[in-house]
Design a protein around this motif. Structure first.
Motif, PDB file in Angstrom:
ATOM      1  N   ALA A   4       0.837  -1.192   0.000  1.00  0.00           N
ATOM      2  CA  ALA A   4       0.000   0.000   0.000  1.00  0.00           C
ATOM      3  C   ALA A   4       0.875   1.248   0.000  1.00  0.00           C
ATOM      4  O   ALA A   4       2.090   1.187   0.193  1.00  0.00           O
ATOM      5  CB  ALA A   4      -0.895  -0.027   1.233  1.00  0.00           C
ATOM      6  N   PHE A   5       0.219   2.379  -0.213  1.00  0.00           N
ATOM      7  CA  PHE A   5       0.917   3.660  -0.177  1.00  0.00           C
ATOM      8  C   PHE A   5       1.565   3.854   1.185  1.00  0.00           C
ATOM      9  O   PHE A   5       0.923   3.701   2.223  1.00  0.00           O
ATOM     10  CB  PHE A   5      -0.070   4.789  -0.451  1.00  0.00           C
ATOM     11  N   LYS A   8       5.742   7.031   5.132  1.00  0.00           N
ATOM     12  CA  LYS A   8       7.136   7.097   5.546  1.00  0.00           C
ATOM     13  C   LYS A   8       8.065   7.040   4.344  1.00  0.00           C
ATOM     14  O   LYS A   8       9.024   7.816   4.236  1.00  0.00           O
ATOM     15  CB  LYS A   8       7.442   5.953   6.504  1.00  0.00           C
ATOM     16  N   ARG A   9       7.791   6.120   3.424  1.00  0.00           N
ATOM     17  CA  ARG A   9       8.628   5.986   2.229  1.00  0.00           C
ATOM     18  C   ARG A   9       8.521   7.245   1.367  1.00  0.00           C
ATOM     19  O   ARG A   9       9.520   7.721   0.813  1.00  0.00           O
ATOM     20  CB  ARG A   9       8.195   4.749   1.446  1.00  0.00           C
ATOM     21  N   THR A  10       7.332   7.801   1.277  1.00  0.00           N
ATOM     22  CA  THR A  10       7.125   9.019   0.480  1.00  0.00           C
ATOM     23  C   THR A  10       7.902  10.191   1.056  1.00  0.00           C
ATOM     24  O   THR A  10       8.544  10.955   0.320  1.00  0.00           O
ATOM     25  CB  THR A  10       5.626   9.363   0.421  1.00  0.00           C
ATOM     26  N   LEU A  11       7.875  10.346   2.386  1.00  0.00           N
ATOM     27  CA  LEU A  11       8.589  11.450   3.027  1.00  0.00           C
ATOM     28  C   LEU A  11      10.101  11.289   2.894  1.00  0.00           C
ATOM     29  O   LEU A  11      10.828  12.278   2.736  1.00  0.00           O
ATOM     30  CB  LEU A  11       8.190  11.549   4.497  1.00  0.00           C
ATOM     31  N   GLY A  92      10.874  -1.875  -7.779  1.00  0.00           N
ATOM     32  CA  GLY A  92      11.005  -2.181  -6.364  1.00  0.00           C
ATOM     33  C   GLY A  92       9.699  -1.988  -5.631  1.00  0.00           C
ATOM     34  O   GLY A  92       8.610  -2.155  -6.184  1.00  0.00           O
ATOM     35  N   GLU A  93       9.815  -1.610  -4.354  1.00  0.00           N
ATOM     36  CA  GLU A  93       8.630  -1.457  -3.510  1.00  0.00           C
ATOM     37  C   GLU A  93       7.919  -0.126  -3.716  1.00  0.00           C
ATOM     38  O   GLU A  93       6.760   0.022  -3.329  1.00  0.00           O
ATOM     39  CB  GLU A  93       9.024  -1.597  -2.037  1.00  0.00           C
ATOM     40  N   THR A  94       8.613   0.838  -4.293  1.00  0.00           N
ATOM     41  CA  THR A  94       8.045   2.183  -4.429  1.00  0.00           C
ATOM     42  C   THR A  94       6.843   2.175  -5.356  1.00  0.00           C
ATOM     43  O   THR A  94       6.901   1.662  -6.478  1.00  0.00           O
ATOM     44  CB  THR A  94       9.092   3.158  -4.973  1.00  0.00           C
ATOM     45  N   ARG A  95       5.752   2.768  -4.886  1.00  0.00           N
ATOM     46  CA  ARG A  95       4.528   2.861  -5.682  1.00  0.00           C
ATOM     47  C   ARG A  95       4.569   4.120  -6.549  1.00  0.00           C
ATOM     48  O   ARG A  95       5.259   5.085  -6.255  1.00  0.00           O
ATOM     49  CB  ARG A  95       3.288   2.927  -4.771  1.00  0.00           C
ATOM     50  N   ASP A  96       3.797   4.085  -7.634  1.00  0.00           N
ATOM     51  CA  ASP A  96       3.730   5.238  -8.543  1.00  0.00           C
ATOM     52  C   ASP A  96       3.288   6.501  -7.804  1.00  0.00           C
ATOM     53  O   ASP A  96       3.860   7.585  -7.996  1.00  0.00           O
ATOM     54  CB  ASP A  96       2.761   4.954  -9.691  1.00  0.00           C
ATOM     55  N   ALA A  97       2.274   6.359  -6.958  1.00  0.00           N
ATOM     56  CA  ALA A  97       1.759   7.528  -6.222  1.00  0.00           C
ATOM     57  C   ALA A  97       2.819   8.112  -5.301  1.00  0.00           C
ATOM     58  O   ALA A  97       2.892   9.331  -5.112  1.00  0.00           O
ATOM     59  CB  ALA A  97       0.523   7.134  -5.417  1.00  0.00           C
ATOM     60  N   GLU A  98       3.662   7.255  -4.726  1.00  0.00           N
ATOM     61  CA  GLU A  98       4.719   7.731  -3.838  1.00  0.00           C
ATOM     62  C   GLU A  98       5.747   8.558  -4.614  1.00  0.00           C
ATOM     63  O   GLU A  98       6.222   9.593  -4.115  1.00  0.00           O
ATOM     64  CB  GLU A  98       5.397   6.544  -3.160  1.00  0.00           C
ATOM     65  N   SER A 254      -2.084  10.541 -19.345  1.00  0.00           N
ATOM     66  CA  SER A 254      -0.922  10.652 -20.241  1.00  0.00           C
ATOM     67  C   SER A 254       0.419  10.412 -19.552  1.00  0.00           C
ATOM     68  O   SER A 254       1.463  10.624 -20.158  1.00  0.00           O
ATOM     69  CB  SER A 254      -0.910  12.046 -20.884  1.00  0.00           C
ATOM     70  N   MET A 255       0.397   9.940 -18.306  1.00  0.00           N
ATOM     71  CA  MET A 255       1.636   9.752 -17.558  1.00  0.00           C
ATOM     72  C   MET A 255       2.570   8.768 -18.265  1.00  0.00           C
ATOM     73  O   MET A 255       2.169   7.683 -18.665  1.00  0.00           O
ATOM     74  CB  MET A 255       1.318   9.239 -16.154  1.00  0.00           C
ATOM     75  N   ARG A 256       3.837   9.179 -18.418  1.00  0.00           N
ATOM     76  CA  ARG A 256       4.855   8.336 -19.048  1.00  0.00           C
ATOM     77  C   ARG A 256       5.996   8.131 -18.065  1.00  0.00           C
ATOM     78  O   ARG A 256       6.504   9.085 -17.487  1.00  0.00           O
ATOM     79  CB  ARG A 256       5.398   8.983 -20.331  1.00  0.00           C
ATOM     80  N   TRP A 257       6.424   6.880 -17.895  1.00  0.00           N
ATOM     81  CA  TRP A 257       7.463   6.547 -16.934  1.00  0.00           C
ATOM     82  C   TRP A 257       8.798   6.235 -17.601  1.00  0.00           C
ATOM     83  O   TRP A 257       9.804   6.058 -16.909  1.00  0.00           O
ATOM     84  CB  TRP A 257       7.030   5.374 -16.077  1.00  0.00           C
ATOM     85  N   GLU A 258       8.816   6.160 -18.915  1.00  0.00           N
ATOM     86  CA  GLU A 258      10.050   5.858 -19.646  1.00  0.00           C
ATOM     87  C   GLU A 258      10.286   6.944 -20.684  1.00  0.00           C
ATOM     88  O   GLU A 258       9.354   7.619 -21.113  1.00  0.00           O
ATOM     89  CB  GLU A 258       9.949   4.492 -20.312  1.00  0.00           C
ATOM     90  N   PRO A 259      11.544   7.131 -21.105  1.00  0.00           N
ATOM     91  CA  PRO A 259      11.854   8.178 -22.093  1.00  0.00           C
ATOM     92  C   PRO A 259      11.060   7.987 -23.375  1.00  0.00           C
ATOM     93  O   PRO A 259      10.761   6.861 -23.787  1.00  0.00           O
ATOM     94  CB  PRO A 259      13.359   7.993 -22.338  1.00  0.00           C
ATOM     95  N   ARG A 260      10.729   9.110 -23.995  1.00  0.00           N
ATOM     96  CA  ARG A 260      10.045   9.056 -25.289  1.00  0.00           C
ATOM     97  C   ARG A 260      11.008   8.537 -26.338  1.00  0.00           C
ATOM     98  O   ARG A 260      12.192   8.878 -26.360  1.00  0.00           O
ATOM     99  CB  ARG A 260       9.567  10.453 -25.699  1.00  0.00           C
TER     100      ARG A 260
END
Length: 261
Positions: A4-5, A8-11, A92-98, A254-260
């Motif tokens: 889950a989100f 602590k990880r986000t901060l 890894g464990e990091t979520r997109d929202a984080e 339209s979110m992109r996580w890798e280079p165009r």
């Protein structure tokens, strides 16, 4: 199982993003120095003149949204996407929202702090305290959410951090149209109404109403009480809310996580 989100990880991620922000001199100037410079506009006018104060504060408000939030979030996200940092973090464990929140958080905190600090700073120039501080605070929060969403949407069609200087211009110009509304009110009513529907004009009007109690784009003296500011703030609040919803929707689609390519 997807975790889950994690606040602590986000901060923790936000803290490292803040460290990287301070190491980039240009980004640091955008986030901390540039937004407070418009307060010096008060030196050019008569001390205690609310019209001069309104010009200064609305400019601070605009710059706070455009640079600590919009441009810094845009450039940081694109840089890390092109360096494949975001792609590696997603494995890894990091979520997109984080990741989204942590990249934006340093700029958001800077913008909100400056929006608050400008209140006591204005007292040095004998400006009035906000008529409706709740409305002023709500405008600041809504503005940072809107510009954050605009930043992530712009990132979707920005190929590199260098290209962000060009791709950011449409949003910067759209937000900067606000002060033109009053000057065009008499010459072209249709064009003035179009400008009033822009996010910059809505922010401009919210500050004028919430802080100075001005009723109308051409007002230079306080005429609204605390209670009256709520009804006067209705139209610009609706405009800002509509732009915020639209920006969030565009960014999420339209979110992109890798280079165009």
């Amino acid at each position: 199982m997807t975790s889950a989100f994690s606040l602590k990880r986000t901060l923790n991620l936000a803290r490292w993003n803040a460290v990287l922000l301070t190491r980039n001199r240009l980004a640091f100037v955008y986030a901390v120095v540039l937004p407070v410079l418009p307060i010096l506009i008060m030196l050019a006018g008569e001390r205690g003149d609310p019209a001069v104060g309104a010009t200064s504060i609305t400019t601070v408000f605009l710059v706070v949204g455009l640079f600590p939030v919009y441009y810094n979030v845009l450039s940081q996200f694109v840089s890390r996407r092109d360096e494949l940092v975001l792609k590696r973090m997603r494995t890894g464990e990091t979520r997109d929202a984080e990741m989204i929140v942590s990249i934006a958080l340093p700029g958001i905190v800077s913008a909100l702090v400056i929006s608050a600090v400008v209140v006591p700073l204005s007292q040095l120039f004998e400006q009035p305290l906000p008529v409706n501080p709740v409305l002023y605070a709500a405008a600041a929060v809504l503005a940072v959410i809107m510009f954050t969403a605009f930043a992530y949407w712009t990132a979707a069609w920005t190929r590199s951090a260098e290209a962000a200087q060009l791709t950011s211009m449409p949003i910067i110009l759209l937000a900067s149209l606000g002060p033109l509304g009053a000057s065009l009110a008499d010459s072209n009513e249709t064009l003035a109404r179009i400008i009033d529907a822009t996010p910059g004009a809505a922010m401009n009007e919210l500050v004028r109403v919430g802080w100075f109690g001005f009723d109308g784009a051409e007002a230079t003296e306080k005429t609204l009480s605390f209670a009256e500011t709520w009804s006067a703030a209705g139209p610009p609040l609706i405009v800002m809310a509509a732009w915020t919803i639209a920006a969030c929707s565009l960014a999420s689609r339209s979110m992109r996580w890798e280079p165009r390519s």
